[in-house]
Design an enzyme around this catalytic site. Sequence first.
Site, PDB file in Angstrom:
ATOM      1  N   GLY A  12       0.811  -1.211   0.000  1.00  0.00           N
ATOM      2  CA  GLY A  12       0.000   0.000   0.000  1.00  0.00           C
ATOM      3  C   GLY A  12       0.845   1.261   0.000  1.00  0.00           C
ATOM      4  N   SER A  40      -2.501  -9.064  -3.345  1.00  0.00           N
ATOM      5  CA  SER A  40      -1.104  -8.697  -3.583  1.00  0.00           C
ATOM      6  C   SER A  40      -0.126  -9.803  -3.237  1.00  0.00           C
ATOM      7  CB  SER A  40      -0.754  -7.445  -2.767  1.00  0.00           C
ATOM      8  OG  SER A  40      -1.535  -6.342  -3.172  1.00  0.00           O
ATOM      9  N   ARG A  99      -6.393   3.185  18.739  1.00  0.00           N
ATOM     10  CA  ARG A  99      -5.908   4.469  19.256  1.00  0.00           C
ATOM     11  C   ARG A  99      -6.529   4.876  20.583  1.00  0.00           C
ATOM     12  NH1 ARG A  99      -6.072   7.429  13.391  1.00  0.00           N
ATOM     13  NH2 ARG A  99      -4.168   6.483  12.561  1.00  0.00           N
ATOM     14  N   CYS A 128      -2.445  10.997  10.992  1.00  0.00           N
ATOM     15  CA  CYS A 128      -1.382  11.799  10.368  1.00  0.00           C
ATOM     16  C   CYS A 128      -1.518  13.288  10.687  1.00  0.00           C
ATOM     17  CB  CYS A 128      -1.393  11.592   8.865  1.00  0.00           C
ATOM     18  SG  CYS A 128      -3.012  11.709   8.090  1.00  0.00           S
ATOM     19  N   GLN A 155      -5.776  18.727   3.746  1.00  0.00           N
ATOM     20  CA  GLN A 155      -5.139  17.421   3.687  1.00  0.00           C
ATOM     21  C   GLN A 155      -5.021  16.861   2.277  1.00  0.00           C
ATOM     22  OE1 GLN A 155      -7.185  16.319   7.915  1.00  0.00           O
ATOM     23  NE2 GLN A 155      -6.310  14.576   6.833  1.00  0.00           N
ATOM     24  N   SER A 158      -3.439  11.617  -0.686  1.00  0.00           N
ATOM     25  CA  SER A 158      -2.741  10.370  -0.348  1.00  0.00           C
ATOM     26  C   SER A 158      -3.164   9.844   1.006  1.00  0.00           C
ATOM     27  CB  SER A 158      -1.229  10.578  -0.387  1.00  0.00           C
ATOM     28  OG  SER A 158      -0.833  11.645   0.453  1.00  0.00           O
ATOM     29  N   LYS A 223     -11.112  12.344  15.742  1.00  0.00           N
ATOM     30  CA  LYS A 223      -9.818  11.699  16.003  1.00  0.00           C
ATOM     31  C   LYS A 223      -8.811  12.726  16.500  1.00  0.00           C
ATOM     32  CE  LYS A 223     -10.295   8.278  12.296  1.00  0.00           C
ATOM     33  NZ  LYS A 223      -9.849   7.974  10.914  1.00  0.00           N
ATOM     34  N   ARG A 245     -10.237  18.141   2.616  1.00  0.00           N
ATOM     35  CA  ARG A 245      -9.400  17.486   1.615  1.00  0.00           C
ATOM     36  C   ARG A 245      -9.223  18.432   0.432  1.00  0.00           C
ATOM     37  NH1 ARG A 245      -6.815  13.045   3.011  1.00  0.00           N
ATOM     38  NH2 ARG A 245      -8.701  11.803   3.403  1.00  0.00           N
ATOM     39  N   HIS A 252       0.247  17.158   4.226  1.00  0.00           N
ATOM     40  CA  HIS A 252      -0.875  17.867   4.833  1.00  0.00           C
ATOM     41  C   HIS A 252      -0.435  19.239   5.331  1.00  0.00           C
ATOM     42  CE1 HIS A 252      -3.086  14.291   4.425  1.00  0.00           C
ATOM     43  NE2 HIS A 252      -3.114  13.859   5.664  1.00  0.00           N
TER      44      HIS A 252
END
Length: 358
Positions: A12, A40, A99, A128, A155, A158, A223, A245, A252
């Site tokens: 990935g 994969s 998390r 991230c 952001q 990706s 988050k 986004r 970002h």
Amino acid sequence: MGYTVAIVGATGAVGTQMIKMLEESTLPIDQVRYLSSSRSAGKVLAFKEQEVTVELTTEDSFEGVDIALFSAGGSTSAKFAPYAVKAGAVVVDNTSHFRQHPDVPLVVPEVNAHALENHNGIVSCPNCSTIQMMVALEPIRQKWGLSRIIVSTYQAVSGAGQSAINETQDQLKQVLNEGINPKDVTANILPSGGDKKHYPIAFNALPQIDVFTDNDYTYEEMKMTKETKKIMEDDNIAVSATCVRIPVLSAHSESVYIETKEVAPIAAVKEAIVAFPGAVLEDDPSQQIYPQAVNAVGSRDTFVGRIRKDLDQENGIHMWVVSDNLLKGAAWNSVQIAETLHEKGLVRPTTALKFELN
């Protein structure tokens, strides 16, 4: 003697960066193992010019593995991370699944490496957008305290995976090469693959990342709120986020407003950021020097600039924060956690399994 390190989700967008970060790492490695889904499995990837065949991830994939880096989606972590722990590996999970688990430390090594001391086999890597904000704010929090954070993110696509990168590039081609109106390009992924509607990202900005919660904030925004409080070990910090986004492929950007507990002189704030590991000050308005996404791509650092006093609030400060979301925001932070576990002598089998096997 070195470690056996497994990467789950090795093919990935983040997994390929994990491979690169491991190749450059100080971690003593004897062997790497690449794990993936059936789609994969069988592919051949390199590690330091050696060929490694990608294996199918199963419950028995972790025998002999010391460290397992997970970045293959929350459901994969939920299913297989406990088996990795049972086999004696320490899991560094880059998904959101663990998390907020009370037995799982949520770690940005520059900020709260001490949280690793009590890991129970799984360590979680924050979102991230949270990671880069923590690197920028921790030197300020240490000296002047923090009472409030308001962040608006810009952001890169990706963050939604390789498929979102591909769709963005396809949409741009449709508009630029075929003359299609941006409103009419094909959209199947963004703003959230799991939501009902999908909108174009080419020449657009989407104020939705992940699906909405009952309070009208998105999961991405929640988050950032919850992770900040957990990492900084302070439920009293007021945190509010708006996550957007934009059609940038990588890195970002964030507009961050903070209120400190004690008034912080801007010159001293800049000095604190310069001295903080992983943070780079880029702040000279007279020369138009400030962090930019295109300059952050490929760097492990977090770039901070546009630092200035709020015009009305004495303890208010504005700043602009940029970082490569696939590196410091994911792959590098995960490998950095593994390096820190090694440095602290914490790569060890757990004494009791605290996570349910599926």
